[in-house]
Design a protein around this motif. Structure first.
Motif, PDB file in Angstrom:
ATOM      1  N   ILE A 141       0.843  -1.300   0.062  1.00 50.16           N
ATOM      2  CA  ILE A 141      -0.002   0.005  -0.015  1.00 50.16           C
ATOM      3  C   ILE A 141       0.771   1.397   0.208  1.00 50.16           C
ATOM      4  O   ILE A 141       0.467   2.224  -0.863  1.00 50.16           O
ATOM      5  N   SER A 156     -12.871  -3.031  -5.795  1.00 53.90           N
ATOM      6  CA  SER A 156     -12.935  -4.111  -5.021  1.00 53.90           C
ATOM      7  C   SER A 156     -13.990  -4.812  -4.484  1.00 53.90           C
ATOM      8  O   SER A 156     -13.989  -6.250  -4.513  1.00 53.90           O
ATOM      9  N   GLY A 169     -10.868  -3.515   1.010  1.00 49.96           N
ATOM     10  CA  GLY A 169      -9.611  -3.785   1.004  1.00 49.96           C
ATOM     11  C   GLY A 169      -9.016  -3.851   2.510  1.00 49.96           C
ATOM     12  O   GLY A 169      -8.211  -4.740   2.675  1.00 49.96           O
ATOM     13  N   PHE A 194      -6.725  -7.338   3.462  1.00 47.77           N
ATOM     14  CA  PHE A 194      -5.327  -6.913   4.004  1.00 47.77           C
ATOM     15  C   PHE A 194      -5.350  -7.441   5.158  1.00 47.77           C
ATOM     16  O   PHE A 194      -4.254  -7.931   5.725  1.00 47.77           O
ATOM     17  N   VAL A 228      -5.201   0.642   6.718  1.00 48.51           N
ATOM     18  CA  VAL A 228      -5.553   0.393   5.418  1.00 48.51           C
ATOM     19  C   VAL A 228      -6.608   1.390   5.038  1.00 48.51           C
ATOM     20  O   VAL A 228      -6.196   2.168   3.958  1.00 48.51           O
ATOM     21  N   PHE A 242      -4.855   3.977   1.701  1.00 47.06           N
ATOM     22  CA  PHE A 242      -5.039   3.815   0.509  1.00 47.06           C
ATOM     23  C   PHE A 242      -5.500   5.208   0.120  1.00 47.06           C
ATOM     24  O   PHE A 242      -4.885   5.636  -1.198  1.00 47.06           O
ATOM     25  N   LEU A 254      -3.656  -9.559  -3.726  1.00 49.43           N
ATOM     26  CA  LEU A 254      -3.335  -8.161  -2.924  1.00 49.43           C
ATOM     27  C   LEU A 254      -3.102  -7.263  -3.998  1.00 49.43           C
ATOM     28  O   LEU A 254      -3.307  -5.947  -4.042  1.00 49.43           O
ATOM     29  N   LEU A 292      -6.184  -5.990  -6.141  1.00 56.18           N
ATOM     30  CA  LEU A 292      -6.887  -5.363  -5.096  1.00 56.18           C
ATOM     31  C   LEU A 292      -6.509  -3.988  -4.809  1.00 56.18           C
ATOM     32  O   LEU A 292      -7.205  -3.146  -4.842  1.00 56.18           O
ATOM     33  N   PHE A 293      -5.172  -3.860  -4.829  1.00 58.33           N
ATOM     34  CA  PHE A 293      -4.443  -2.412  -4.833  1.00 58.33           C
ATOM     35  C   PHE A 293      -5.089  -1.677  -5.902  1.00 58.33           C
ATOM     36  O   PHE A 293      -5.253  -0.603  -5.910  1.00 58.33           O
ATOM     37  N   ILE A 337      -8.848  -0.926  -6.098  1.00 59.59           N
ATOM     38  CA  ILE A 337      -9.009   0.150  -4.973  1.00 59.59           C
ATOM     39  C   ILE A 337      -8.553   1.723  -5.365  1.00 59.59           C
ATOM     40  O   ILE A 337      -9.393   2.560  -5.421  1.00 59.59           O
ATOM     41  N   THR A 338      -7.320   1.609  -5.706  1.00 53.75           N
ATOM     42  CA  THR A 338      -6.641   3.079  -6.123  1.00 53.75           C
ATOM     43  C   THR A 338      -7.260   3.469  -7.321  1.00 53.75           C
ATOM     44  O   THR A 338      -7.594   4.766  -7.310  1.00 53.75           O
TER      45      THR A 338
END
Length: 487
Positions: free
Chosen positions: A19, A73, A149, A153, A164, A168, A302, A305-306, A309-310
């Motif tokens: 992250i 996500s 997320g 995580f 988290v 993010f 992961l 997902l990163f 989400i971002t």
């Protein structure tokens, strides 16, 4: 596979590394890109560039942005959750909103947000109501990103959920502040590439090399065997390999209320089920990845997902920033705002949105709200007031979705208004002359704005035919998928 003792499989440092490390890397790269564009291509980061990229983004970046923004996500996590429990997916909304975007471009080439059209058409009351609803919806989407997320995580690395939720948005806020919507598009292109590489790699492992599956035929055998061990209630013959699933259909109706969907066949876990808490927290994907690909698969989850989400968080941030800047500040507080004032407000909106959504996400995490709860209840939360469990959620979403079918024609015919949609072209771009020292007087500024509007209209006439073709194609595909999935 349902043994919770296998997690966490990594130390919390891995979570912080992904992250903070990747978030910082993207923030630095996008900030440097923005600086290079300004230095070597004379790109002025005025309000129009910051929030609309001067409407210069081409089809390739737009396509990757659409994919990246819709790969939430919640999309990744709950698609596997509902595939595990009932069977549901999401495809039609992308095509539907593509049609809306094309029509917006055709009818209002200078609009900054679609809400500006509402204000122009219905005035302040309708505009304010829809703007508030839109703001609430964007907040819930962003919060859902962070809650999902935080769950994954925390499960995989033991990372603190509060960290988290706050880390993010940090990187997203940094590159959005400096680069605006163009930085968002560039970042989403990178995210899309990474997500596709991981998805394709996972698919080939599962269906070609995995000792657990290894081939489509073996997958078919496993699903048939699983149905004999634990038939699925509501599915035709208790089978997993069926399109006739009552629960899957109900989930489809829920998604129609919250954002449209199409149902697919169910695939519960084999051979041992996960707990209700694990299902509601949408943790099927990391379990499956660990079983099929080991720790490498969990790292891939992961990373995906990163990216999800971002990229989606940056899209929501820009959307809310535009809403606050144009639909609240410029519409009702300072109608004659200069470009620099709009940039200042947009920066405040970016920081405020990041802090607000992180705080709400932390509260929901500690209150025990899962990502599945949020994604299925969102249609009701936005449009009504029903306490969500499964069947009331279906009813609430359907009422929210279908009420306009009756109300819209009724209201229209009670008080008809032969509105000329060509009036949308009266919307003007922002006067950003305060960013350009060469513009010395108001007359020149007005003349420049008029010239930009004229150029935009000329360009729109040139692309009118391709836009109509794209609109009709999107409509046809959306209808084909809808009918074929529900027959």
């Amino acid at each position: 596979m349902a043994e919770t003792s296998i997690f966490p499989v990594f130390h919390s440092g891995v979570g912080y590394g992904i992250i903070v490390g990747l978030g910082g890397l993207f923030a630095i790269l996008m900030t440097l890109t923005t600086f290079a564009l300004r230095r070597y291509f004379s790109e002025v980061q005025d309000s129009e560039m910051h929030l609309t990229a001067k409407r210069s983004i081409k089809a390739g970046l737009i396509a990757s942005s659409v994919v990246s923004s819709w790969t939430l996500s919640a999309t990744l996590l709950t698609s596997t959750t509902f595939g595990y429990s009932f069977g549901a997916g999401c495809s039609i909304p992308i095509l539907t909103f593509a049609v809306l975007a094309i029509e917006l471009k055709r009818k209002a080439p200078n609009a900054h947000t679609f809400l500006e059209l509402v204000k122009h058409r219905y005035g302040a009351p309708g505009h304010i109501v829809l703007a508030i609803y839109s703001l609430i919806y964007q907040i819930f989407i962003a919060v859902n990103l962070l809650v999902g997320g935080a769950d994954v995580f925390n499960l995989v690395t033991g990372m603190n959920k509060v960290a988290v939720c706050f880390l993010f948005p940090l990187g997203v806020c940094i590159y959005t502040l400096f680069g605006g919507i163009k930085a968002t598009f560039l970042t989403e292109w990178v995210h899309t590439v990474i997500i596709f590489v991981i998805m394709l790699s996972s698919m080939f492992v599962i269906y070609a090399t995995s000792e657990h599956v290894g081939s489509p035929g073996r997958m078919w055998e496993l699903l048939k065997a699983a149905a004999e061990i634990r038939p699925v209630e509501g599915n035709a013959g208790g089978e997993l390999l069926t399109m006739r699933s009552i629960s899957g259909g109900l989930i489809g109706l829920i998604f129609l209320g919250g954002g449209f969907s199409a149902t697919v066949d169910s695939q519960p876990t084999y051979p041992t089920p996960l707990s209700a808490a694990e299902i509601n927290s949408a943790l099927i994907m990391p379990y499956t990845a660990y079983t099929i690909m080991g720790k490498g698969g969990v790292v891939a989850v992961l990373l995906m997902l990163f990216q999800a989400i971002t990229s989606a968080m940056s899209s929501e941030t820009v959307a809310v920033t535009s809403l606050v800047t144009y639909d609240f500040y410029r519409s009702y507080i300072n109608p004659n705002a200069t470009g620099k004032q709009l940039i200042f407000i947009s920066h405040i909106a970016v920081l405020g949105f990041g802090l607000l959504t992180a705080s709400i996400a932390v509260g929901l995490c500690y209150a025990g709200f899962s990502v599945t709860f949020i994604v299925t209840a969102i249609g009701i939360i936005i449009d009504g007031a029903v306490i969500p469990n499964f069947k009331p959620t279906v009813a609430g979403n359907m009422l929210a979705l279908t009420a306009p079918i009756i109300l819209t024609p009724l209201i229209t015919y009670i008080k008809p208004d032969n509105y000329d949609f060509e009036k949308f072209k009266e919307l003007q771009q922002v006067d950003d002359s305060d960013f350009d020292p060469k513009v010395q007087n108001e007359g020149a500024s007005v003349q420049d704005a008029q010239q930009r509007t004229y150029n935009e209209l000329v360009n729109l006439e040139r692309i009118e035919k391709p836009l109509l073709h794209a609109r009709n194609f999107a409509l046809a595909v959306a209808l084909f998928i809808s009918i074929s999935m529900t027959m």
